[in-house]
Design an enzyme around this catalytic site. Structure first.
Site, short mmCIF file in Angstrom:
data_model
loop_
_atom_site.label_atom_id
_atom_site.label_comp_id
_atom_site.label_asym_id
_atom_site.label_seq_id
_atom_site.Cartn_x
_atom_site.Cartn_y
_atom_site.Cartn_z
N TYR A 291 -5.90 15.47 -9.31
CA TYR A 291 -5.64 14.36 -10.05
C TYR A 291 -4.66 15.01 -11.20
CZ TYR A 291 -5.39 10.38 -13.41
OH TYR A 291 -4.93 9.39 -14.21
N LYS B 101 -0.35 14.22 -11.20
CA LYS B 101 0.49 13.78 -12.25
C LYS B 101 1.72 14.68 -12.80
CE LYS B 101 -1.54 9.86 -12.56
NZ LYS B 101 -0.92 8.43 -12.31
N ASN C 93 -11.87 4.99 -15.35
CA ASN C 93 -12.71 5.79 -16.25
C ASN C 93 -13.94 5.02 -16.53
OD1 ASN C 93 -12.10 3.97 -18.16
ND2 ASN C 93 -10.25 5.23 -18.82
N ASP D 234 -11.23 0.43 -14.91
CA ASP D 234 -12.17 0.75 -14.01
C ASP D 234 -11.91 2.50 -13.65
OD1 ASP D 234 -13.04 -1.80 -13.54
OD2 ASP D 234 -11.86 -2.12 -11.70
N ASP E 86 0.91 -1.09 -0.14
CA ASP E 86 0.09 0.03 0.16
C ASP E 86 0.87 1.21 -0.09
OD1 ASP E 86 -1.62 2.21 0.60
OD2 ASP E 86 -2.84 1.02 2.11
N1 LIG Z 1 -6.96 4.00 -17.72
C1 LIG Z 1 -6.68 5.38 -18.43
O1 LIG Z 1 -7.36 5.72 -19.44
C2 LIG Z 1 -5.40 5.96 -17.76
C3 LIG Z 1 -5.33 7.30 -18.52
C4 LIG Z 1 -4.37 8.16 -18.00
C5 LIG Z 1 -3.48 7.48 -17.04
N2 LIG Z 1 -3.86 6.31 -16.54
C6 LIG Z 1 -3.06 5.91 -15.18
O2 LIG Z 1 -2.73 4.44 -15.22
C7 LIG Z 1 -2.46 4.03 -14.00
C8 LIG Z 1 -3.25 2.80 -14.03
O3 LIG Z 1 -4.45 3.12 -14.19
P1 LIG Z 1 -5.60 2.03 -14.37
O4 LIG Z 1 -6.39 2.64 -15.55
O5 LIG Z 1 -5.15 0.53 -14.57
O6 LIG Z 1 -6.68 2.13 -13.02
P2 LIG Z 1 -7.18 0.76 -12.36
O7 LIG Z 1 -7.55 -0.17 -13.07
O8 LIG Z 1 -8.11 1.60 -11.40
O9 LIG Z 1 -6.19 0.38 -11.28
C9 LIG Z 1 -5.65 1.28 -10.38
C10 LIG Z 1 -4.67 0.31 -9.51
O10 LIG Z 1 -4.21 1.10 -8.38
C11 LIG Z 1 -4.21 0.37 -7.05
N3 LIG Z 1 -4.10 1.23 -5.92
C12 LIG Z 1 -4.83 2.45 -5.72
N4 LIG Z 1 -4.60 2.89 -4.55
C13 LIG Z 1 -3.21 2.13 -4.12
C14 LIG Z 1 -2.72 2.15 -2.91
N5 LIG Z 1 -2.77 3.04 -2.10
N6 LIG Z 1 -1.42 1.30 -3.05
C15 LIG Z 1 -1.24 0.40 -3.91
N7 LIG Z 1 -2.05 0.17 -4.95
C16 LIG Z 1 -3.18 1.32 -5.02
C17 LIG Z 1 -5.71 -0.24 -7.39
O11 LIG Z 1 -5.77 -1.13 -6.38
P3 LIG Z 1 -7.33 -1.67 -5.67
O12 LIG Z 1 -7.74 -2.67 -6.65
O13 LIG Z 1 -6.90 -2.09 -4.40
O14 LIG Z 1 -8.24 -0.27 -5.64
C18 LIG Z 1 -5.56 -0.83 -8.49
O15 LIG Z 1 -4.88 -1.92 -8.95
C19 LIG Z 1 -2.71 5.02 -13.04
O16 LIG Z 1 -1.49 5.97 -12.74
C20 LIG Z 1 -3.52 6.23 -13.92
O17 LIG Z 1 -3.73 7.31 -13.32
C21 LIG Z 1 -4.69 5.63 -16.51
#
Ligand SMILES: NC(=O)c1ccc[n+]([C@@H]2O[C@H](COP(=O)([O-])OP(=O)(O)OC[C@H]3O[C@@H](n4cnc5c(N)ncnc54)[C@H](OP(=O)(O)O)[C@@H]3O)[C@@H](O)[C@H]2O)c1
Length: 288
Positions: free
Chosen positions: A213, A217, A249, A247, A77
């Site tokens: 957010y 970043k 978005n 998840d 965490d």
């Molecule tokens: N998806 C997009 O379109 C997009 C666009 C731009 C940037 N990003 C970036 O890509 C990265 C990955 O995002 P994603 O889209 O894959 O989102 P996601 O599916 O919601 O995954 C986020 C992950 O972060 C974990 N997390 C949250 N808080 C935490 C903590 N305190 N300690 C450890 N783990 C933690 C969550 O764990 P839990 O399951 O326990 O909540 C989950 O596994 C992020 O940095 C996001 O800002 C995504």
């Protein structure tokens, strides 16, 4: 640097039997782009991946779903110093060094951040910026021991691009790598919280689209640049994964997780002499 592992102490952890051609890496997470990144990297010969997640059940289920012999789980965490310490001890005991660190956990809290309550904003910065910093600082002594020059990849977002911040002074401070320091970046975060508390975000020119957010970043990108300046023998970069179906978005993203993981995987496996201190839009170098 966090106090529990000095560089000297880290050197003592070097295990005589660890084959130097094998690369090991740490990354989150139990779902989304992080999980797909684990899958792609674990397919590379000689890579052992430590998949981390804050929830043990979600993390072990994720490892089980991959069913790959070179993926192991450890709880992490990024908001909890004891949890980071335990991960550092684990890596130290198991590998004696670390070659690749991928960070970029983010909370599914964009909805909360739209309203930008003070507490939600704190949580956001504490995860996306300070969380990455804490983990990086904890693991740096082991990254310094990588035999081929470590790779650090911070998963960022186009929301952190500087041109989106209306305030010229903030843009300038975060964008001037000559004068940028960690203290300066932390000072900008403090200023953000001051303005948030006093309802002065808009008047003081902060980005009003997902303010917390976005600044989490933008500061993560700036931190990546400072790190790269401080550790020139490593390749340290940040990457926007694209608009990916996860998840975070509510699955409105247009790219698959396979496509979204491409940039992270590329940067994790950069050959020696590759760019460092850069921001990538997926797999291309882009402007901060
Ligand atoms: N998806 C997009 O379109 C997009 C666009 C731009 C940037 N990003 C970036 O890509 C990265 C990955 O995002 P994603 O889209 O894959 O989102 P996601 O599916 O919601 O995954 C986020 C992950 O972060 C974990 N997390 C949250 N808080 C935490 C903590 N305190 N300690 C450890 N783990 C933690 C969550 O764990 P839990 O399951 O326990 O909540 C989950 O596994 C992020 O940095 C996001 O800002 C995504």
């Amino acid at each position: 640097m966090l106090p529990w592992l000095s560089f000297e102490k880290a050197k003592e952890c070097l295990l005589p039997g660890v084959p130097s051609q094998d690369h090991n890496m740490v990354t989150g997470a139990n779902k989304g782009i992080g999980l797909e990144t684990v899958r792609q990297l674990a397919a590379v010969a000689g890579v052992t991946v430590v998949l981390t997640a804050r929830d043990v059940k979600r993390g072990t289920d994720a490892v089980a779903s991959l069913a790959l012999p070179n993926v192991v789980f450890h709880q992490l965490d990024v908001q909890d110093s004891d949890s980071i310490r335990s991960l550092v001890d684990f890596i130290c005991a198991k590998f004696g060094r670390l070659d690749i660190l991928l960070s970029g956990q983010a909370m599914n809290m964009i909805q909360g951040v739209i309203k930008t309550s003070y507490d939600k904003a704190r949580e956001c910065l504490n995860t996306n910026y300070y969380g990455v910093k804490r983990v990086t600082e904890g693991l740096l002594p082991l990254l310094k021991l990588s035999t081929y020059g470590a790779r650090i990849v911070n998963v960022s977002s186009l929301r952190g691009e500087l041109w989106r911040i209306p305030n010229e002074q903030i843009r300038k401070e975060l964008g001037d790598i000559e004068t940028l320091t960690e203290q300066k970046i932390d000072g900008i975060v403090d200023k953000f919280f001051h303005d948030l508390k006093n309802d002065m975000l808009e008047v003081n020119g902060w980005s009003m689209m997902l303010p917390a957010y976005s600044i989490s970043k933008a500061t993560l990108n700036a931190y990546t640049r400072v790190l790269a300046k401080n550790y020139p023998n490593m390749c340290i970069n940040c990457v926007h994964p694209g608009y990916v179906d996860t998840d975070i978005n509510w699955h409105t993203g247009t790219l698959s997780v396979e496509e979204g993981a491409k940039g992270s995987v590329l940067l994790a496996l950069l050959p020696a002499g590759s760019p460092t201190g850069r921001y990538f839009d997926q797999t291309e170098v882009a402007k901060f």
